[in-house]
Design a protein around this motif. Structure first.
Motif, PDB file in Angstrom:
ATOM      1  N   ASP A  21       0.853  -1.183   0.000  1.00 22.17           N
ATOM      2  CA  ASP A  21       0.000   0.000   0.000  1.00 22.17           C
ATOM      3  C   ASP A  21       0.894   1.238   0.000  1.00 22.17           C
ATOM      4  O   ASP A  21       2.126   1.132  -0.048  1.00 22.17           O
ATOM      5  N   LEU A  22       0.307   2.417   0.057  1.00 25.37           N
ATOM      6  CA  LEU A  22       1.109   3.632  -0.088  1.00 25.37           C
ATOM      7  C   LEU A  22       2.152   3.756   1.015  1.00 25.37           C
ATOM      8  O   LEU A  22       3.308   4.100   0.756  1.00 25.37           O
ATOM      9  N   SER A 131      -6.806  -3.070  -7.249  1.00 20.46           N
ATOM     10  CA  SER A 131      -5.551  -2.609  -6.657  1.00 20.46           C
ATOM     11  C   SER A 131      -5.156  -1.249  -7.212  1.00 20.46           C
ATOM     12  O   SER A 131      -4.759  -0.342  -6.459  1.00 20.46           O
ATOM     13  N   LEU A 132      -5.299  -1.092  -8.511  1.00 23.50           N
ATOM     14  CA  LEU A 132      -4.925   0.164  -9.150  1.00 23.50           C
ATOM     15  C   LEU A 132      -5.868   1.289  -8.742  1.00 23.50           C
ATOM     16  O   LEU A 132      -5.435   2.418  -8.458  1.00 23.50           O
ATOM     17  N   ALA A 133      -7.156   0.990  -8.709  1.00 23.18           N
ATOM     18  CA  ALA A 133      -8.131   2.009  -8.317  1.00 23.18           C
ATOM     19  C   ALA A 133      -7.903   2.471  -6.883  1.00 23.18           C
ATOM     20  O   ALA A 133      -7.994   3.674  -6.583  1.00 23.18           O
ATOM     21  N   ASP A 134      -7.600   1.533  -5.993  1.00 24.06           N
ATOM     22  CA  ASP A 134      -7.305   1.909  -4.599  1.00 24.06           C
ATOM     23  C   ASP A 134      -6.065   2.788  -4.530  1.00 24.06           C
ATOM     24  O   ASP A 134      -6.018   3.762  -3.776  1.00 24.06           O
ATOM     25  N   ALA A 135      -5.047   2.444  -5.323  1.00 26.13           N
ATOM     26  CA  ALA A 135      -3.810   3.225  -5.311  1.00 26.13           C
ATOM     27  C   ALA A 135      -4.049   4.639  -5.824  1.00 26.13           C
ATOM     28  O   ALA A 135      -3.540   5.614  -5.247  1.00 26.13           O
ATOM     29  N   VAL A 136      -4.826   4.765  -6.885  1.00 21.11           N
ATOM     30  CA  VAL A 136      -5.138   6.099  -7.425  1.00 21.11           C
ATOM     31  C   VAL A 136      -5.898   6.917  -6.388  1.00 21.11           C
ATOM     32  O   VAL A 136      -5.631   8.111  -6.189  1.00 21.11           O
ATOM     33  N   ALA A 137      -6.847   6.294  -5.710  1.00 24.84           N
ATOM     34  CA  ALA A 137      -7.667   7.001  -4.720  1.00 24.84           C
ATOM     35  C   ALA A 137      -6.866   7.415  -3.500  1.00 24.84           C
ATOM     36  O   ALA A 137      -7.208   8.413  -2.830  1.00 24.84           O
ATOM     37  N   THR A 142      -2.969  12.299  -8.341  1.00 27.84           N
ATOM     38  CA  THR A 142      -3.476  11.498  -9.461  1.00 27.84           C
ATOM     39  C   THR A 142      -4.750  12.089 -10.068  1.00 27.84           C
ATOM     40  O   THR A 142      -5.578  11.359 -10.606  1.00 27.84           O
ATOM     41  N   ARG A 143      -4.885  13.407 -10.006  1.00 23.76           N
ATOM     42  CA  ARG A 143      -6.109  14.041 -10.507  1.00 23.76           C
ATOM     43  C   ARG A 143      -6.324  13.767 -12.002  1.00 23.76           C
ATOM     44  O   ARG A 143      -7.455  13.575 -12.450  1.00 23.76           O
TER      45      ARG A 143
END
Length: 412
Positions: A21-22, A131-137, A142-143
């Motif tokens: 995660d981040l 996984s990608l959507a969570d990372a972008v959020a 990532t606007r």
């Protein structure tokens, strides 16, 4: 935190986790300060690194960056379509280290002056998308990032076809020039880079070109993700230093499960190699899409060639005559060889047809098929002659080693 100069690089931190995660990503790799250097500095560092695209073509990444940077209002497209059926590496990146891919995409956007990033992933890739959507959020930077699903077709990985599809058109290659770097998505200069390439770029942006070159071969520096499959004890995705012999990769995966008839290096756009020659050869310029398939003696190479070529022929966009008719003819001849119903000229016809289709399409699908088929005919000449004389063998009906979407339950 600076990663070790050796391995792992892209997969650092995953020994104890299935996904970074981040917070975990920052703990492993440290922050990426895109404002700390001029945009052109990353292009220079990438040139020093010698980073080449990891999608198969191996084009120098710095040249692409520089070409797009010269245009107005460019766009960055992350090509994670992973259209090579045997490959799993881009899916692993999106599921396990999505922030590294995002870092690379953002760094590339900064280098070329883009404000828009499109992440192209296979439609229906649920875990990768989540996984990608969570990372972008999770990120504040990532606007301008969007995620787009693309068909699970072989041509989805071809950059001009991908750009055309993302723009609302058919999934068909476009005749070049102009290339996407000149006129791409919505008519704007478009940087199309493979997901693994951008993950490497994220590390070059942190540590520089000399750090990247400290590992791997001189011709193709750095590390690479390979998908090891076939007659292997622990098939999967492995990170290697480029130039590593296949024997060392196989040993790390538990070795082979049976004697090998041959090795497919580079996937369906690659070539077959005799096992002894492949085992000690350095894996660098030959890597292509990073697929390494060990074909065991229990498989029928003639059936494998026939099935895979038939699928590849069906993946034609249907817009170039030599591709449509030539690939179908080659597939039909291979099927006749498998069934033991060829005439005396079948193999010579295949050799002639593979030569005639090369370089005669809007994309390189015919070139890849020609290389795949010719190398297979040369390596498996004895098995082909046995089929010609005696018909199908007992192994012809076994579960295919060379997977295709229909064989692994993927929607077309």
């Amino acid at each position: 935190m600076t990663p070790a100069r050796g391995l792992p690089r892209l997969t650092a931190g995953l020994a104890r986790r299935v996904r970074l995660d981040l917070d975990a990503h920052l703990a492993v790799h440290g922050p990426l300060d895109l404002d700390a250097r001029a945009p052109g500095a990353l292009i220079d560092a990438t040139a020093e690194a010698g980073l080449r695209g990891r999608g198969g073509a191996g084009y120098p990444t710095a040249r692409k960056l520089a070409a797009v940077a010269r245009g107005r209002r460019p766009i960055v497209v992350v090509n994670a379509a992973e259209s090579e059926p045997l490959s799993r590496k881009d899916g692993v990146l999106l599921e396990a280290v999505p922030h590294l891919v995002l870092d690379g995409a953002l760094a590339a956007a900064r280098a070329v002056g883009a404000r828009e990033i499109v992440l192209a992933i296979p439609a229906g890739a649920g875990r990768a998308h989540a996984s990608l959507a969570d990372a972008v959020a999770d990120r504040p930077d990532t606007r301008g990032v969007t995620i787009a699903g693309v068909p699970r077709r072989y041509l989805a990985g071809e950059e001009s076809a991908l750009v055309r599809h993302l723009g609302g058109g058919p999934l068909r290659p476009q005749v070049v020039p102009p290339r996407p770097a000149q006129r791409g998505l919505r008519g704007r200069p478009t940087l199309v880079q493979n997901a693994e390439t951008l993950a490497h770029l994220a590390l070059v942006a942190r540590h520089g070109g000399a750090w990247f070159r400290a590992l791997g071969s001189a011709a193709r520096p750095g590390s690479a993700l390979v998908t090891l499959t076939g007659a292997i004890a622990r098939p999967g995705v492995y990170e290697i230093a480029t130039g590593t012999p296949l024997a060392a990769v196989a040993d790390a995966a538990g070795g082979t499960t049976e004697p090998a008839r041959g090795v497919l290096i580079g996937g369906y756009f690659g070539a077959w190699s005799a096992t002894a020659a492949a085992w000690d050869a350095p894996l660098d310029a030959t890597l292509g899409s990073g697929v390494l398939c060990v074909l065991g003696e229990s498989a029928c190479p003639v059936a494998e060639l026939s099935r895979a070529t038939s699928w590849l022929a069906g993946e034609s966009a249907g817009q170039c005559g030599p591709c449509v008719h030539g690939l179908a003819a080659i597939a039909g001849a291979l099927q006749a060889l498998q069934e033991g119903t060829p005439d005396q000229r079948t193999t010579s016809r295949i050799a002639r047809w593979t030569g005639q289709v090369e370089g005669r399409g809007a994309c390189h699908l015919p070139d890849g098929v020609a290389r795949f088929v010719r190398s297979g005919l040369a390596l498996f000449a004895a098995e082909i002659e046995d089929h010609r004389r005696h018909g199908p063998c007992a192994a012809c009906s076994r579960v295919p080693v060379l997977e295709t979407p229909s064989a692994i339950g993927m929607a077309a």
